[in-house]
Design an enzyme around this catalytic site. Structure first.
Site, PDB file in Angstrom:
ATOM      1  CG  MET A  11      34.901 -37.176  -8.092  1.00  0.00           C
ATOM      2  SD  MET A  11      36.688 -37.298  -7.990  1.00  0.00           S
ATOM      3  CE  MET A  11      36.678 -37.910  -6.362  1.00  0.00           C
ATOM      4  CG  MET A  43      36.588 -31.359 -10.002  1.00  0.00           C
ATOM      5  SD  MET A  43      37.159 -32.900  -8.857  1.00  0.00           S
ATOM      6  CE  MET A  43      39.084 -33.122  -9.158  1.00  0.00           C
ATOM      7  CG  HIS A  74      34.536 -34.540  -4.416  1.00  0.00           C
ATOM      8  ND1 HIS A  74      35.853 -34.352  -5.050  1.00  0.00           N
ATOM      9  CD2 HIS A  74      33.706 -34.574  -5.498  1.00  0.00           C
ATOM     10  CE1 HIS A  74      35.810 -34.296  -6.215  1.00  0.00           C
ATOM     11  NE2 HIS A  74      34.408 -34.221  -6.931  1.00  0.00           N
ATOM     12  CG  ASP A  82      39.394 -32.081  -4.826  1.00  0.00           C
ATOM     13  OD1 ASP A  82      40.259 -32.524  -4.449  1.00  0.00           O
ATOM     14  OD2 ASP A  82      38.336 -32.955  -4.931  1.00  0.00           O
ATOM     15  CG  MET A 136      37.155 -41.859  -7.152  1.00  0.00           C
ATOM     16  SD  MET A 136      38.705 -41.778  -7.770  1.00  0.00           S
ATOM     17  CE  MET A 136      39.504 -40.375  -7.090  1.00  0.00           C
ATOM     18  CG  HIS A 181      38.442 -33.696  -0.058  1.00  0.00           C
ATOM     19  ND1 HIS A 181      37.328 -32.667  -0.277  1.00  0.00           N
ATOM     20  CD2 HIS A 181      38.594 -34.221  -1.366  1.00  0.00           C
ATOM     21  CE1 HIS A 181      36.887 -32.983  -1.619  1.00  0.00           C
ATOM     22  NE2 HIS A 181      37.577 -33.626  -2.078  1.00  0.00           N
ATOM     23  CG  ASP A 185      38.586 -37.244  -3.343  1.00  0.00           C
ATOM     24  OD1 ASP A 185      37.593 -36.372  -3.674  1.00  0.00           O
ATOM     25  OD2 ASP A 185      39.846 -36.882  -3.206  1.00  0.00           O
ATOM     26  CB  SER A 191      42.560 -35.783  -0.338  1.00  0.00           C
ATOM     27  OG  SER A 191      42.023 -36.908  -0.773  1.00  0.00           O
TER      28      SER A 191
END
Ligand code: ZN
Length: 187
Positions: free
Chosen positions: A68, A140, A66, A178, A37, A33, A35, A8
């Site tokens: 979020m 998750m 991913h 994850d 947010m 990965h 992430d 990540s």
């Protein structure tokens, strides 16, 4: 099935990004990965599409995004443009079954691997209508929002259920896990 390790970007030392990316490649990880947010869907803010474009300059890794964020569909195009190869979005950020199916269809039309995910506290049944269509289901194993949390052991049941549903129905999704994955929990 082969296991894929996707380090990540949240855990990266950004002051030394090039070296870290090299280390990922030498270590044999084929996926990265990413992430995202937004401070709305989750309480934390991470990074957007531009940093990903920078990473792509120094890495051959498969870009596993991913989202979020509260309005993921709005950002599909910009992430695709900057090099996303898989996009996973949250069922909690979708308004209806129709919208979710349309989002999946859209990503497929762009040749993007489509993933769906849910928070640890969301019922698994909420994503069942999409299991046939998606390429990836992300479990998750921590509350989304922050890196460095501990793996929630109860999520093993969820992984098992997803594997069973896949076998039973002949679905083809990858199961991605994850959060809090290390040498021990990874097993
Ligand atoms: Zn993630």
């Amino acid at each position: 099935m082969n296991k894929i390790v996707a380090p990540s970007v949240l855990a990266m030392d950004f002051s030394d990004m090039k070296t870290q990316l090299k280390r990922i490649a030498v270590g044999g990880a084929k996926w990265i990965h990413y992430d995202v947010m937004d401070g709305v869907f989750v309480p934390n803010i991470s990074f957007g599409p531009d940093l990903m474009a920078q990473i792509k300059k120094h890495s051959e890794g498969f870009m596993d995004v991913h989202l979020m964020i509260s309005d993921p569909v709005k950002y599909f195009d910009v992430f695709i443009e900057k090099g996303a190869q898989a996009i996973t979005f949250h069922i909690e950020s979708m308004d209806s079954v129709e919208d979710t199916l349309a989002a999946i269809k859209y990503l497929k039309s762009k040749d993007i691997m489509v993933g769906i995910t849910l928070k640890p506290g969301t019922e698994l049944s909420t994503i069942v209508p999409y299991l046939k269509q998606v390429d990836l289901v992300l479990v998750m194993s921590v509350e989304p929002g922050f890196g460095g949390q501990s793996y929630i052991p109860e999520m093993a049941d969820r992984i098992k259920q997803l594997a069973e549903m896949r076998n039973l129905n002949n679905y083809s999704y990858l199961i991605s896990v994850d959060g809090g994955i290390n040498r021990e929990t990874g097993k």
